[in-house]
Design an enzyme around this catalytic site. Sequence first.
Site, short mmCIF file in Angstrom:
data_model
loop_
_atom_site.label_atom_id
_atom_site.label_comp_id
_atom_site.label_asym_id
_atom_site.label_seq_id
_atom_site.Cartn_x
_atom_site.Cartn_y
_atom_site.Cartn_z
N HIS A 27 -22.84 51.02 81.40
CA HIS A 27 -21.49 51.56 81.25
C HIS A 27 -20.51 50.49 80.76
O HIS A 27 -19.83 50.66 79.75
CB HIS A 27 -21.02 52.14 82.58
N GLU A 28 -20.45 49.39 81.49
CA GLU A 28 -19.49 48.35 81.12
C GLU A 28 -19.84 47.73 79.77
O GLU A 28 -18.95 47.34 79.01
CB GLU A 28 -19.42 47.27 82.21
#
Length: 715
Positions: free
Chosen positions: A503-504
């Site tokens: 995600h990041e």
Amino acid sequence: MNTNFKKTFVTAGLACAVLMASAASGPKDKKVKSMYSNPLMQQSTLQYGAPDFTRIKGEHYLPAIKAGIEEQRAEIKKIVANKQKPTFENTILAYEKSGRLLDRVSNIFFCVTEAEKTPEIEAAENEVIPLLTDFDSEVKFNQKFFQRIKYVYDNQLSSLQGEDKKLTEEIYKSFVRAGALLSKEKMNRMQEINSRVATLQQEFGNMLPKAGVASTVWVNDVKELAGLSDADIAQCKKDAESRGGKAPYCIVISNTTQQPILASLDNRELRKRVYEASIHRTDGTREYNTYPIIVEIAKLRAEKAEIMGYKNYAAYSLDNAMAKNPENAYSFLKDLIAAYKPKAEAETKSIEAYAQKTQGAAFKLEPYDRFYYSAKMKKEQFNFSEDEVKPYFNIDTVLVNGVFYAANRAYGLTFKERTDLPTYHKDMKVFDVIDANGKQLALFYCDYFRRPTKRGGAWMSAFAKQSSFRDQLPIIYNVCNYAKAPEGQPTLVTWDEVTTMFHEFGHGLHGMLSNCKYNTLSGTAVSRDFVEMPSQFNESFASIPEVFNNYAKHYQTNAPMPEELKNKMLNSLNFHSAYALGENLAATCSDLAWHTLSPSQVPTAEKADEFQKNALKEIGLLNNQIPPRYNTSYFNHVWGGGYAAGYYSYLWAEVLAVNVADHFAKLGALNRSTGDAFRTKVLSKGNTKELLDIFSDFTGLKAPDAAGLLKARGL
């Protein structure tokens, strides 16, 4: 989570510049001598301008930021003093050129305030925040300056094209949204509000990590930790030692309401202690009570919206987002709530019934029991446990053979670790990001392990954003909060932590693959309900078979995860998924409830908890079993960050992400031509086009299709 929204002091034009060449002749006075002795006041000599953390000390930030403010103040004064008719070049472009010293120093400073907040950094922040807030107001309410910007907007916009036009629009709108069209009296009040809110947000942000440390649950007897793996017990021991050793073991409270460790603890009383420590960490029952800060922020935001001519702060905030207004956001959420509620009720009943098989018919399921019995049900139904799969998720392998591998297959990127570039903490790693043609695209820093000086959660930001106008490559970083294994042992992560890494990194790709002219428009400089789309989409790569098989390998034998175990785990991902949606919906609706109030409707600090309960009850989300992912009192996105009235964006953007993932799946998830199209049409564009057009250009959809969201969540 992306944090470009968190610090709003350095906005559109508070961007940008290298020290004046006139200083190069040598230290002639105290000011110039200070410039030479302070590494922040000089452009770094490291490659691509990477921060030189071997030279930067806490004492350097405040004077460098003061110098940056002085420099940009002089630059703006020069723009205003220009006797020539305002043009794009002498006003808009001149503004974009200004403030590079301030921008560079602020980017580094706000990284360390979040990830390595020593007492010295906190003291500097106490002085820096008011300075930046006041300077932002000074710029935005400079009427002579604004009139030049307005002249260009009114008279030249139609003749401008591409990024020049978009830059002019964004700068003009940023001034208007700040209050540049207000009367003098209202401007003065807005400055007071901005200053006070900035101070309160800082106080809130400072309080949360301290509250987390104070809420640590101490454990005297290892028997109380029954149910935990040997590795988890070792982690509890290590955490206790690093936090002062008040007892042999401790359980660290993570930033969310529910604590993942509750899935394993056999001791019900300890589960209760952990849960209570979590939900009460910052309310009136503990040392750190954030409610007085929260109600004051809420009241000031409501007043700000009123001054700007909006019904409430949510209306003001969403006017600049894809959702456009709170009514659209609520309509979207209510459709989800209607579909979710029966699933959630059935889920809770099934867990309680399962627990009653062993605990007796009188057993009443409590929120601190839910994860524990759900995990047992999951193990029974799918015949595996989280502890069985964890040995296959070594953090280093996940990063290199998972996160980086997917980026290579989709976009042709390769990553080469650098050991020569300094970092602000020894646990960090740095990588060159190389394009398929061998050209360097970016630097990527990752800081994955938790420590007392770091706030909770996970986020992405930049030491420097991409800009061809500045000839600047992006320098991007990811920060997470994983428990680092004891010395000599590999750090193994959970599946949730694996997807957080993806995600990041999705946010990171949005910054690294940016191909924009102007810093103001580049990378993740988009609305909140769009910025989470690339990151949530990137999570989908984690479970694509080719990617999964490449990183899910046993840390001791390097053997791939057995097919049977892999299928069990992947098939179980949506097990009891109503909880995850419900906690998000509750947090989202709590956020909107606070920000749809008028100033007179904001409750007192003593009534704040009651207000949240009533708001959730009214919309049908008050559920003892499924509390908000973040209760009001520790909702950092909203009270310490830039997601006020915007937490809905995670769900909104998830719809966009599902649509994008579906489009990828149709064309081949790891098909380079599809990845290149997404890179060209979406990731490279920043905020240079209308966001719906960017979305449509890639997916072919005229509007987001929400139908796939519940299906994707298994609901």
